[in-house]
Design a protein around this motif. Sequence first.
Motif, PDB file in Angstrom:
ATOM      1  N   VAL A  68       0.847  -1.197   0.000  1.00  0.00           N
ATOM      2  CA  VAL A  68       0.000   0.000   0.000  1.00  0.00           C
ATOM      3  C   VAL A  68       0.886   1.254   0.000  1.00  0.00           C
ATOM      4  O   VAL A  68       0.614   2.207  -0.729  1.00  0.00           O
ATOM      5  N   SER A  79      -2.514   7.378   2.466  1.00  0.00           N
ATOM      6  CA  SER A  79      -3.245   6.141   2.788  1.00  0.00           C
ATOM      7  C   SER A  79      -4.719   6.413   3.061  1.00  0.00           C
ATOM      8  O   SER A  79      -5.557   5.546   2.812  1.00  0.00           O
ATOM      9  N   THR A  83      -6.682   3.816   0.777  1.00  0.00           N
ATOM     10  CA  THR A  83      -7.338   2.676   1.430  1.00  0.00           C
ATOM     11  C   THR A  83      -8.790   2.501   0.984  1.00  0.00           C
ATOM     12  O   THR A  83      -9.187   1.380   0.631  1.00  0.00           O
ATOM     13  N   LYS A  87     -10.314  -0.777  -0.953  1.00  0.00           N
ATOM     14  CA  LYS A  87     -11.452  -1.530  -0.421  1.00  0.00           C
ATOM     15  C   LYS A  87     -12.524  -1.714  -1.482  1.00  0.00           C
ATOM     16  O   LYS A  87     -13.124  -2.792  -1.609  1.00  0.00           O
ATOM     17  N   ARG A  97      -6.205  -7.719  -0.691  1.00  0.00           N
ATOM     18  CA  ARG A  97      -5.230  -7.086   0.204  1.00  0.00           C
ATOM     19  C   ARG A  97      -4.784  -8.155   1.193  1.00  0.00           C
ATOM     20  O   ARG A  97      -5.596  -8.784   1.844  1.00  0.00           O
TER      21      ARG A  97
END
Length: 163
Positions: A68, A79, A83, A87, A97
């Motif tokens: 990441v 992030s 993120t 997702k 992930r």
Amino acid sequence: MRSNRPASTAAPTADAGWLALDRQLCFALYSSSLAMTKLYKPLLEPLGLTYPQYLVMLALWEADGASVGELGQRLSLDSGTLTPLLKRLEASGFVHRLRDREDERRVRVQLTTTGRAMRERALQVPQAVACASGCALEELVSLTRRLQALRDSLNQEAERAAA
């Protein structure tokens, strides 16, 4: 550090005309970015991707299994932005992930079979963008290189100013 400006070119003298909106490099870049994103929307809909998700997929097609952090650095995303993108890509079945086996604090992102297969379907996207630009391939390559150099120079200056 060396400047990219030729030695014989003096810094221009600013006047009130410099404040005209259409003379602003930042506005030309900003409005071009908006137009580019608008162009990509219908091209990416059949793939089930948004423009930021497409950028993540491009990065993963180059380096499947990136962390990441590596993706964030490559895409210039923090992030908190990356993120949620990951997702949504995972919920769509394009990526997994996984915790890094050597360092459980690190999360790696791997393409699924569906995510890898999408690469073939995505090949038409850059071709459509190139056609829409009205530029020859050589012009696009040159423009891309110049914009990358501009980005790098601006990032260096921002880092210098922050230090």
